[in-house]
Design a protein around this motif. Structure first.
Motif, short mmCIF file in Angstrom:
data_model
loop_
_atom_site.label_atom_id
_atom_site.label_comp_id
_atom_site.label_asym_id
_atom_site.label_seq_id
_atom_site.Cartn_x
_atom_site.Cartn_y
_atom_site.Cartn_z
N ASP A 136 0.84 -1.19 0.00
CA ASP A 136 0.00 0.00 0.00
C ASP A 136 0.88 1.24 0.00
N LEU A 137 0.60 2.17 -0.89
CA LEU A 137 1.43 3.37 -1.01
C LEU A 137 1.36 4.24 0.24
N GLY A 138 0.21 4.28 0.91
CA GLY A 138 0.10 5.04 2.16
C GLY A 138 1.01 4.46 3.23
N PHE A 139 1.06 3.15 3.33
CA PHE A 139 1.95 2.48 4.28
C PHE A 139 3.40 2.81 3.94
N LEU A 140 3.73 2.70 2.66
CA LEU A 140 5.10 2.97 2.21
C LEU A 140 5.50 4.41 2.48
N GLU A 141 4.57 5.34 2.27
CA GLU A 141 4.85 6.75 2.54
C GLU A 141 5.20 6.96 4.01
N TRP A 142 4.43 6.36 4.91
CA TRP A 142 4.71 6.49 6.34
C TRP A 142 6.02 5.81 6.71
N TYR A 143 6.33 4.70 6.05
CA TYR A 143 7.60 4.02 6.31
C TYR A 143 8.77 4.95 6.03
N PHE A 144 8.73 5.65 4.90
CA PHE A 144 9.84 6.52 4.53
C PHE A 144 9.81 7.85 5.28
N GLN A 145 8.71 8.18 5.94
CA GLN A 145 8.70 9.34 6.83
C GLN A 145 9.33 8.99 8.17
#
Length: 105
Positions: A20-29
């Motif tokens: 999920d792109l939302g999950f991935l975005e939070w991972y890289f934040q």
């Protein structure tokens, strides 16, 4: 991107799959991936910059729940927390302080 919609060849553009792109975005934040970069990246004259080969970046282990629905739930939950924190950081302005006397709600 420039005005023609073409990305500079200096950057690698990729699409994520099975995550999920939302999950991935939070991972890289988060800072969970910083250690991998420090251990596998190359630093040059500037200590605050790290370069990494595309192939090495794509080998980065990213722990994700197998279930996409769980990834979506985690991303949405983190986004809600972020909105909640932002709202409460605005309270002093909205409720009044010595500078602006607050805003009538």
């Amino acid at each position: 991107m420039n005005r023609t919609g073409i990305m500079s060849p200096l950057y690698t553009v990729f699409r994520a799959s099975k995550v999920d792109l939302g999950f991935l975005e939070w991972y890289f934040q988060s800072n969970h991936w910083h250690r991998y970069m420090r251990l596998n990246g190359d630093s040059g004259a500037r200590a605050d910059r790290i370069a990494i080969k595309d192939s090495t970046f794509f080998e980065m282990p990213i722990k994700t729940p197998i279930n996409i629905k769980e990834q979506v739930l985690i991303g949405e939950t983190l986004e809600k927390f972020n909105q909640y924190i932002t709202l409460h950081q605005q309270e002093p302005f909205l409720c009044g302080n010595s500078v602006n006397s607050g805003v009538e709600l």
